[in-house]
Design a protein around this motif. Structure first.
Motif, PDB file in Angstrom:
ATOM      1  N   TRP A  38       1.007  -1.152   0.031  1.00 42.45           N
ATOM      2  CA  TRP A  38       0.043   0.049  -0.049  1.00 42.45           C
ATOM      3  C   TRP A  38       0.858   1.425  -0.032  1.00 42.45           C
ATOM      4  O   TRP A  38       1.669   1.374   1.131  1.00 42.45           O
ATOM      5  N   THR A  44      -6.769   3.185   3.624  1.00 46.83           N
ATOM      6  CA  THR A  44      -7.274   1.894   3.346  1.00 46.83           C
ATOM      7  C   THR A  44      -6.389   0.688   3.828  1.00 46.83           C
ATOM      8  O   THR A  44      -6.713  -0.311   3.760  1.00 46.83           O
ATOM      9  N   ASP A  47      -7.636  -0.835   6.892  1.00 48.39           N
ATOM     10  CA  ASP A  47      -8.627  -1.977   6.413  1.00 48.39           C
ATOM     11  C   ASP A  47      -7.942  -3.425   6.002  1.00 48.39           C
ATOM     12  O   ASP A  47      -8.188  -4.595   6.228  1.00 48.39           O
ATOM     13  N   ASP A 245      -5.398   2.062  -2.983  1.00 48.52           N
ATOM     14  CA  ASP A 245      -6.811   2.155  -2.638  1.00 48.52           C
ATOM     15  C   ASP A 245      -7.406   0.629  -2.693  1.00 48.52           C
ATOM     16  O   ASP A 245      -7.724  -0.109  -3.751  1.00 48.52           O
ATOM     17  N   SER A 246      -7.333  -0.089  -1.675  1.00 43.90           N
ATOM     18  CA  SER A 246      -7.950  -1.331  -1.665  1.00 43.90           C
ATOM     19  C   SER A 246      -9.570  -1.440  -0.839  1.00 43.90           C
ATOM     20  O   SER A 246     -10.043  -2.624  -0.785  1.00 43.90           O
ATOM     21  N   SER A 247     -10.116  -0.310  -1.156  1.00 37.75           N
ATOM     22  CA  SER A 247     -11.593  -0.068  -0.780  1.00 37.75           C
ATOM     23  C   SER A 247     -12.581  -0.805  -1.879  1.00 37.75           C
ATOM     24  O   SER A 247     -13.706  -1.202  -1.544  1.00 37.75           O
ATOM     25  N   SER A 249     -14.632  -3.246  -4.235  1.00 37.96           N
ATOM     26  CA  SER A 249     -14.843  -4.554  -4.099  1.00 37.96           C
ATOM     27  C   SER A 249     -14.026  -5.557  -4.650  1.00 37.96           C
ATOM     28  O   SER A 249     -13.961  -6.710  -4.307  1.00 37.96           O
ATOM     29  N   TRP A 251     -10.823  -5.664  -4.999  1.00 34.25           N
ATOM     30  CA  TRP A 251      -9.685  -6.081  -4.588  1.00 34.25           C
ATOM     31  C   TRP A 251     -10.146  -7.075  -3.453  1.00 34.25           C
ATOM     32  O   TRP A 251      -9.538  -8.117  -3.358  1.00 34.25           O
ATOM     33  N   ASP A 496     -14.393  -0.273  14.816  1.00 30.09           N
ATOM     34  CA  ASP A 496     -14.950  -0.096  13.424  1.00 30.09           C
ATOM     35  C   ASP A 496     -16.364  -0.696  13.302  1.00 30.09           C
ATOM     36  O   ASP A 496     -16.653  -1.962  13.783  1.00 30.09           O
ATOM     37  N   ASN A 530     -17.131   4.624  11.170  1.00 27.53           N
ATOM     38  CA  ASN A 530     -18.463   3.590  10.428  1.00 27.53           C
ATOM     39  C   ASN A 530     -19.457   3.008  11.331  1.00 27.53           C
ATOM     40  O   ASN A 530     -19.597   1.833  11.387  1.00 27.53           O
TER      41      ASN A 530
END
Length: 773
Positions: A38, A44, A47, A245-247, A249, A251, A496, A530
């Motif tokens: 990353w 991200t 997460d 950005d691993s947000s 779907s 990924w 979270d 969240n």
């Protein structure tokens, strides 16, 4: 080259006629390697790490290892010169970097500035650009960086990296290899074969995606198929991928594809650093063996390289069925009976300097850690390590010390799924490094004793009810420490999609109820995010001298319509240096009273709120039922609200004023309100003539002490600071005023507040708001 020597003793069930020992090509004797990076301190990655902590592979002996990756960090912004690790809620912070390290991840060098453009830059000195970031990360986190993730496609960083003691560089283009081996030489398409690599500094090509769209998934899944099919006991393939950005779907679909495809456990999922260091140790190690009866003594000599993190090696031993392995100098050993031995040393994860060490758990089921039973009764400085796995519940009880602490921590990939950690009757406990997800409650304190406890680096997610809960409603407070929860600290935890931290009790002197006293509770460096179900994120019903600071609250209650008080304290203490982004409700609330007869302070300062749907940044009030001056049990507090920055308040439109502070009845206390700023407070459509944009006197009888708040004495309903530009605030990442801002040096000194949101010293003429320039 400096070396160090370890002695490994291997016991067989019967004496073999012959025995050999060698080092496996790859750690855990795996056949292939997958790596994920990353870039750029991106949030991200948190997460990603949280998911990777729950994904495990077998180390070849039955022990479980969590997936690990790499976080590439930058040092400073080339337009602001602000430290990127000092931007909570926007980038990964220094404290959060330590979480990555403790999960087995690497922190890689993405350069101090990574550019020679902008008012602040590297000046073209790439060696300085790398080495200065090494020094900064070491200063802030005690971690020594030795790998590079190349800034964009810039050339020269491989040469500079080799000159400054780094061991490898990686990127998505061939050019940054400079004069060093570029692996794979053909570029992106083939996978590189680790078994053919030359020694020394090298540059590795990786694939990269931020979109994670259908075409990317097709290409990346094909690489995983090739990685699994082409990796053998003698050919060891590597596939590397990177992202900002691993947000998306896609990924998650890609990661799930790896999990479902690697059915035989071929892959080692690790950082670039872990791989390169293992290979360097393996290639330069010297093994000598001596077989005496059923004992094989192995003398293992390896390089002692100052900036290496791991001494980990995997040995392959022949000769028979192994019954026991010991090794002086290594932190931990795992082995199987058929000849695989893993040796673990991690220089940057804390290991006990004194005291005994106990390993507990089998990786599943209901684990009970009873301080009365372990080691004949736990002692100060003992360390209890929870072996990796996914547990139903963990119970920790009967750790009661007069002095000192017992440390209980989960080794990487220690999880509690759809269950609870119960902590009962403890005095002197450090608890850390566990992931808790999906249960009804997360961490529950039970029993009558709760003192001197620190909870750190625990990740809570998707908890349905109270996340952290102490029920003090049955413990009447008599004014002594024996009837209090005391000195409990939460540090560097993630919440979270959960409720938060609740210390339950009741103060109602009208009904002669005085329960659940909590003293010296500290909550710091945590992230709460969240969540949309009505709740407080922090609620203490009977708190004395609390200390809540440097936390991030973001994306809370996006659709909820019930008045939320995010930090809600009944009592006294300090709430400071917190930031709330995209929230609903007051960030900081004191329903204040003082224990005993001496009025104490309730301080709210150096806090930032950005984008609040409704209600003010803070609220102070005192109900009459909280005061019992006749029996000397309690009296009023004096609130101090200072140096707070509120930007974009009341975005849901007409309704209750949304400013810096709402002041209600205080039963004798006098509020002091200094150096606060409201930007776009009570915005268009919610402009209340008769209120200014800092203070809302909602029931307070008397005259507050107010000075140097901005906008000053504005009662027209027209905010002179409709945007941050009007207020002279540079951006909504750091919220620092420009030197041309009306906020700059427009405040007055306030006793007890010596620094700003970032820890910078306040000058004699401080700036208004949470930050100095």
């Amino acid at each position: 080259m400096n070396t160090k020597t370890f002695n490994v003793s291997v016991a067989f069930d019967t004496a073999p006629s012959m025995s050999t020992a060698s080092i496996a090509d790859l750690k855990y004797n795996k056949q292939g390697v997958f790596q994920m990076d990353w870039d750029g301190n991106v949030l991200t990655a948190i997460d990603g790490r949280t998911l990777f902590d729950t994904l495990i592979f077998d180390d070849g002996t039955g022990a479980q290892v969590n997936w690990r990756g790499t976080l590439a960090v930058m040092g400073k912004g080339n337009w602001t010169d602000n430290e990127i690790g000092d931007a909570p809620g926007t980038y990964v912070t220094y404290a959060q970097m330590s979480d990555f390290v403790n999960s087995g991840w690497d922190i890689a060098n993405h350069a101090m500035y990574g550019t020679d453009t902008g008012p602040y830059n590297n000046g073209g000195d790439l060696e300085w650009d790398l080495s200065s970031l090494v020094d900064l990360i070491a200063l802030r986190t005690d971690y020594i960086v030795n790998t590079i993730i190349n800034p964009a496609s810039a050339t020269g960083y491989s040469i500079a990296g080799n000159a400054t003691g780094h061991i490898a560089n990686t990127g998505t283009n061939k050019e940054p290899a400079d004069t060093f081996p570029c692996l794979p030489e053909e570029g992106w398409m083939p996978l590189t074969d680790i078994s053919t690599w030359p020694p020394g500094f090298k540059y590795l090509i990786r694939d990269f995606s931020d979109l994670w769209d259908a075409s990317t998934l097709v290409a990346f899944k094909a690489k995983i198929d090739a990685l699994l099919s082409d990796s053998t006991t003698s050919v060891h393939k590597l596939f590397r991928a990177g992202t900002h950005d691993s947000s998306p779907s896609g990924w998650g679909d890609f990661i799930e594809y790896i999990v479902s495809s690697d059915t035989t456990g071929k892959l080692w999922i690790c950082s670039l650093r872990e791989l390169i260091e293992y290979l360097a140790l393996k290639d330069n190690a010297v093994i000598q063996t001596n077989l005496i009866g059923n004992m094989l003594n192995i003398q293992l000599t390896i390089p002692d390289i100052t900036n290496f993190r791991w001494d980990d090696l995997t040995l392959i031993v022949s000769g028979g069925t192994i019954t026991e392995v010991t090794c002086d100098g290594y932190d931990r050993v795992t082995f199987n009976s058929s000849g695989l031995i893993n040796l673990f040393n991690d220089r940057f994860v804390t290991t006990p300097a004194n005291g005994r060490v106990f390993d507990v758990g089998i990786g599943s089921g209901h684990l009970v850690i009873d301080g009365d039973l372990i080691g004949g009764g736990v002692l100060a400085d003992d360390t209890i390590r929870i072996l990796p796995g996914t547990y139903d519940t963990i119970t920790i009880q009967n750790i009661e010390l007069n002095l000192g602490r017992v440390t209980v921590f989960g080794m990487p990939a220690t999880n509690v799924a759809e269950g609870t950690i119960y902590v009962g009757n403890v005095n002197g406990l450090n608890l850390s490094d566990i992931n808790i997800y999906g249960g009804y409650r997360g961490l529950v304190f039970t029993g009558e004793t709760l003192k001197n406890v620190t909870v750190s680096a625990i990740n809570f997610s998707d908890i349905q009810n109270y996340c952290v809960y102490w029920d003090g409603r049955g413990i009447s407070y008599d004014g002594t420490d024996g009837t209090s929860a005391m000195n409990v600290k939460f540090d560097d935890c993630l919440f979270d999609n959960t409720w938060g931290i609740t210390f339950d009790g009741n103060v109602n002197f009208d009904a002669n109820v005085y329960t659940g006293h909590a003293k010296n509770i500290e909550i710091s460096n945590c992230v709460f995010k969240n969540h949309d179900d009505y709740s407080n994120q922090v609620k203490l019903y009977n708190a004395e001298d609390i200390n809540i600071h440097n936390n991030v609250f973001e994306n809370l209650y996006p659709t909820n319509a019930t008045h939320c008080r995010i930090i809600h304290i009944q009592g006294n203490g300090r709430i400071y240096n917190n930031i709330g982004k995209n929230i609903y409700g007051n960030l900081a609330v004191f329903w204040g009273f003082s224990h005993g007869t001496t009025p104490m302070s309730a301080m709210i300062y150096n806090n930032i709120v950005y984008n609040s749907r409704w209600y003010s940044l803070s609220e102070v009030q005192t109900q009459l039922s909280l005061i019992d001056s006749a029996n000397n049990r309690s009296t009023y507090v004096n609130p101090i609200i200072a140096f707070n920055t509120a930007v974009n308040m009341g975005l849901d439109g007409p309704g209750f004023p949304a400013v810096v502070v709402d002041v209600y009845m205080l039963q004798g206390g006098i509020p002091e309100i200094y150096n606060n700023v409201g930007v776009n407070a009570s915005p268009a459509g919610n402009e209340w003539v008769g209120y200014n944009y800092v203070t809302n006197l909602a029931g307070f009888v008397g005259t507050p002490i107010q000075s140097n708040n901005l906008p000053a004495n504005n009662t027209t309903g027209i905010n002179p600071y409709p945007t941050i530009t009007d207020a002279g605030i540079a951006d909504t990442i750091y919220f620092k005023p420009l030197v041309t801002s009306p906020l700059f040096e427009s405040g007055i000194a306030v006793a007890g507040i010596a620094s700003d949101f970032y820890g910078n010293e306040r000058p004699m003429s401080p700036s208004v708001g949470a930050c100095e320039p």
